[in-house]
Design an enzyme around this catalytic site. Structure first.
Site, PDB file in Angstrom:
ATOM      1  N   LYS A   2       0.735  -1.343  -0.044  1.00 47.79           N
ATOM      2  CA  LYS A   2      -0.070  -0.030  -0.061  1.00 47.79           C
ATOM      3  C   LYS A   2       0.771   1.273  -0.075  1.00 47.79           C
ATOM      4  CE  LYS A   2      -3.976   1.733   2.695  1.00 47.79           C
ATOM      5  NZ  LYS A   2      -5.164   1.371   3.566  1.00 47.79           N
ATOM      6  N   SER A  59     -10.082  -1.284   6.222  1.00 48.65           N
ATOM      7  CA  SER A  59      -9.326  -0.944   4.914  1.00 48.65           C
ATOM      8  C   SER A  59      -8.552  -2.060   4.254  1.00 48.65           C
ATOM      9  CB  SER A  59      -8.416   0.173   5.220  1.00 48.65           C
ATOM     10  OG  SER A  59      -9.122   1.584   5.150  1.00 48.65           O
ATOM     11  N   SER A 110      -9.334   1.347   2.380  1.00 49.61           N
ATOM     12  CA  SER A 110      -8.688   2.255   1.551  1.00 49.61           C
ATOM     13  C   SER A 110      -7.439   1.686   0.964  1.00 49.61           C
ATOM     14  CB  SER A 110      -7.817   3.397   2.690  1.00 49.61           C
ATOM     15  OG  SER A 110      -7.074   2.790   3.486  1.00 49.61           O
TER      16      SER A 110
END
Lengths: 574, 574
Positions: free
Chosen positions: A135, A234, A210
């Site tokens: 990420k 997320s 996310s």
């Protein structure tokens, strides 16, 4: 940028996008991409013509197979890295999932690993040669971690995050970073720099967020395993919406230090890092490898808890000698899940009973209170945080994940109305109000723990329920902008329970998953969620479930996940 | 109190004091108490005439001996409870250390334990029959936990705290609770209800705080082991000032839930519960017994970490096969300790070297920054918290631990001047400012961890320093009101390091511990601390040291504490 005239933020974005494009090997740019109204592109990479037979074999392999073939030397790290890099670039062209791309650096590292294995006969570590995507927020020395903030473009990390050091010490190869929403505090993936990430099963639907870049990249097998972060869902929402395995570990089990983040200093319900993969074995390899490097000696917020093989062998859950008892959370008394989600829960229940386990109903306790308390804590000073970060460039704060006018050229809009926008910026509260919220949360956690313990009277196995099975969200992946409720994931963050997403192998099917008559609604959000459902719009979306264990019970949750996974696979093959 | 006319807070105190007095068995009230100008009363209990020879033998025994004789039946729980109860009441008359007194209830419990052992041949648990005293804030069903707040008088706990359940399940006998300062946020012990606790080695000196009642009670052997709490030194300061062993465990190692507290919701540098005893073996028994009851299934903030026998056998510190390397923190570059404290550090260094271990110097890092950051966090909303609690009765907030005019009849004042008062109430900050402070603290913790790790280059044993040895305070017990600096303890709370106080067997001796010429002062506080020292005033005070290990390293810290303790004992006997 030291120019006297301040550059407009859109100009900064343009420069960054040019640098991103330059990082993509030209020969991997496709001219045969499907048009935007081809919704399901999950099979496209194999048909793209860019991957060799062997590259398809490699990228379709699970983590266990990859590690086996890498450590034996059957597959070189260079060929595995090349295969996943190519497929990641294909994925990116389909769903826009990448941020930083550094394939040359990865190939040099892979060559070094191959050399090491050749000369010493030994692997560098348990993840030798495995490509792992990260990420965007996970810092790698020399690269940017913009996190979708224009204001952070050009800030190059001066050192690795602790997790990157640990993954590299374990032998992993890092090659791409993946897209996120601005602020990280949306359950979808869209920002002013990199734009929107789409769901590869249906590009009119969200990839979630996310960690949405991870979700769609791994689903397209452009990565065998990735690292996401999870403050309210997320990791799990993208895992759920893209049909993947994803683990939200407890606070501090995986080291966070050295990565950038939102809401820094908010430590009551903190974000955690964790793995997403196509296989449960991948998650286990990740968690074991991380623990083996004593993260508590690298990150002061990491918990001193080595991997426990005893707990993995269910020492606290009958040691595999007695049936397990699962409790089914059908709904949270706030929003009723859509028909496909309920179908998956039914299927899971049947599968577990068939496998000899017990399944009882879980009585939800205080879900709305717990989730609202979490929102109070997260938003206590969020606006000040966001404003401080965006001030240098004046980039606008994003208030909704709705498709923008500019995007309509690229993305099919399947619902004519716009989703609700998030409420306008909330002013911060006092430290005393925040302490009151912390205290209330502790009381809510205590009540929930007592509630769980009290199930000992219902299970008949002499211990409380072993794990809860719950929806991951009230729906499968919804259209862009419509994922506005993370209550089915956020509650477990607030309680700090270990939570694992497991794909059921099922997908939304308009023939099976017909819309039900309206029920007596729990809430306005329940009503709007009900109204949102149209099987034609949600079609192709993977259906997943969530398995929840107690705090710091990662080992047992993975082991119980294997039980559930095996039962579901046996059930699907019937 | 449902009277229409509001009772003045002093009237509420009077009623409570009458109830407290009524809880003391009349036949244990002494008429031969020493006058107030007899400063050192440590030997008085044995000479009081109230204790039999056997009761003296019992109360002088260490926890290990007590547990052995209780489990074998050589000593009954009733006789052990009676002996400690009598000695506790003697102690109370000497130094005013008790709050709640419930001896009848304890004796009934002890009789039940004796009966259980007699009929089953088995102990109830590893602490079978052991009397344990509790700091006032630890809730016991049916008793008050006023914590020195008049406003909390009459609030009877409706259930046990988790720790009380655990101690009782382990076989302990609870019989008294002990005194604290109002708010718990002073390192001395004085409040409007119960008054002041004195130091039994020199009653003109403070017992320390906030667990000051425990410190003086255990020093007088009115309890073999007690539970204190520690947010900035509140277990260790009374242990240090009263010559005892005291352990500050890491956050969440001992369950806190169900006890009352100050600053609730402040979770960044939280208070922790831990044991104080006359022996290190007592602390080990306590920590093992607590962990054995899986506190993480009772308290959501407790860490899932079973007692590790491997870590106790120093698995992370050479397994006892190589010498240990200790680092000596002579001073914190903020305040130089008094001569007796430095003498104890010198003695410890010599003793460890003689025992074959290594001792290097510890370079202090950011002590003042770390401590000031902790103060920012603790005070972020403290005033609002205190005001809310004291509002119902209007009891005044205490601003200094100086002797009051009323006390001068009872307590000798040895320094003519008054100590500094604490600054007036600070108004609270915003949640955003609090988050900034949390973030800064995390950075300070990271820097300190990196600093510790970097000592690997200096130790020559292939690993970083095993533990730090530090003063517990810049002085031994000072006169009442003058303990205004908890920086030598508070820093380890902020860093969440495991910290153990060990008595050196030394006491302040005016002949040896002469005042040194003034040095170049680090700070104004260093200067006033230097000026405070007068060996005649500090005489008789015990001298202790502090042993610091890493976060959640309770097992190894106890084991290394045994090494240090044995070395010191061997050294004293030379």
């Amino acid at each position: 940028m030291s120019a006297a005239v301040k550059q407009h933020w859109t100009e900064i974005v343009k420069e960054k996008k040019i640098r991103q494009a330059a990082a993509i090997p030209k020969e991997w740019i496709l001219t045969n991409l499907p048009p935007k109204d081809v919704l399901n592109v999950i099979d496209f990479p194999e048909k793209s013509g860019l991957l060799s037979e062997k590259e398809i074999e490699i990228t379709n392999a699970e983590v266990g197979t990859l590690l086996h073939n890498l450590s034996s030397g059957a597959w070189s790290a260079v060929e595995v890295t090349t295969a996943f890099s190519k497929r990641a670039i294909i994925a990116h062209q389909l769903v826009n999932c990448l941020t930083e791309i550094f394939i040359e650096r990865a190939l040099a590292r892979a060559a070094h690993l191959d050399e090491h294995l050749k000369t010493t006969g030994k692997v560098v570590g348990p993840l030798h040669g495995l490509p792992i995507s990260l990420k965007d927020q996970v810092n790698i020395e020399g690269l940017e971690s913009t996190m979708g903030y224009v204001s952070w473009i050009g800030q190059y990390a001066t050192k690795n995050s602790a997790l990157v050091d640990i993954l590299e010490a374990s032998g992993a190869v890092l090659y791409v970073k993946t897209n996120v929403p601005q602020t990280l505090m949306f359950p979808e993936t869209f920002n002013h720099i990199f734009g929107r990430t789409l769901n590869p099963y249906n590009r009119a639907l969200t990839s979630g967020g996310s960690s949405g870049g991870e979700g769609s990249l791994i689903a397209l097998r452009g990565s065998p395993m990735g690292v996401g972060s999870d403050i309210g869902g997320s990791i799990r929402i993208p895992s759920a919406f893209n049909g993947l395995y994803g683990l939200r570990p407890s606070y501090g089990r995986v080291p966070y230090t050295g990565s950038v983040n939102s809401l820094e200093g908010q430590e009551a319900i903190p974000s955690v890092l964790g793995p997403i993969s196509n296989s449960l074995g991948g998650l286990k390899s990740f968690m074991r490898s991380v623990a083996a490097q004593s993260p508590w000696l690298k990150d002061p917020m990491a918990v001193r808890k080595p991997w426990s093989e005893a707990e993995y062998h269910l020492s606290d859950h009958g040691e595999g000698k007695t049936p397990l008892c699962f409790a089914m959370l059908w709904h949270d008394e706030f929003v009723l899940p859509h028909p496909p989600v309920l179908r998956a829960l039914e299927r899971t229940k049947e599968a577990l009973i068939r496998a000899g386990h017990q399944v009882i109903d879980w009585k939800p306790l205080n879900h709305l209170d717990i989730f609202m308390n979490a929102i109070t804590i997260w938003t206590a000073a969020a606006t000040e945080d966001y404003r401080t970060v965006t001030a240098p460039t004046g980039e606008p704060l994003i208030g909704s994940m709705a498709l923008t006018a500019e995007e309509l050229d690229q993305v099919v809009k399947v619902i004519p109305t716009d989703p609700p926008t998030f409420p306008p910026a909330i002013e911060g509260v006092s430290a005393y109000e925040l302490w009151r919220a912390h205290k209330k949360r502790r009381e809510l956690r205590q009540a929930h723990m007592d509630h769980w313990n009290a199930t000992v009277s219902q299970t008949g196995i002499g211990r409380p329920v072993d794990a809860i099975i719950s929806p991951c969200a009230p729906y499968t992946a919804p259209p862009h902008g419509f994922n506005t409720n993370a209550s089915y994931t956020g509650i477990w963050n607030a309680l700090d329970y270990t939570a694992l997403v497991i794909p059921t192998g099922l997908f939304v099917d308009p023939v099976i998953d017909v819309k039900k008559p309206a029920h007596s609604f729990f809430s306005e959000i329940d009503k709007s969620t009900y109204e949102l459902y149209d099987p034609e719009i949600f079609k192709y979306a993977p259906i997943t479930i969530q398995l929840i264990g107690r705090t710091l019970e990662e080992e047992a949750v993975i082991a119980m996940g294997e039980v559930v996974d095996a039962a579901l696979k046996a059930s699907t093959s019937l």
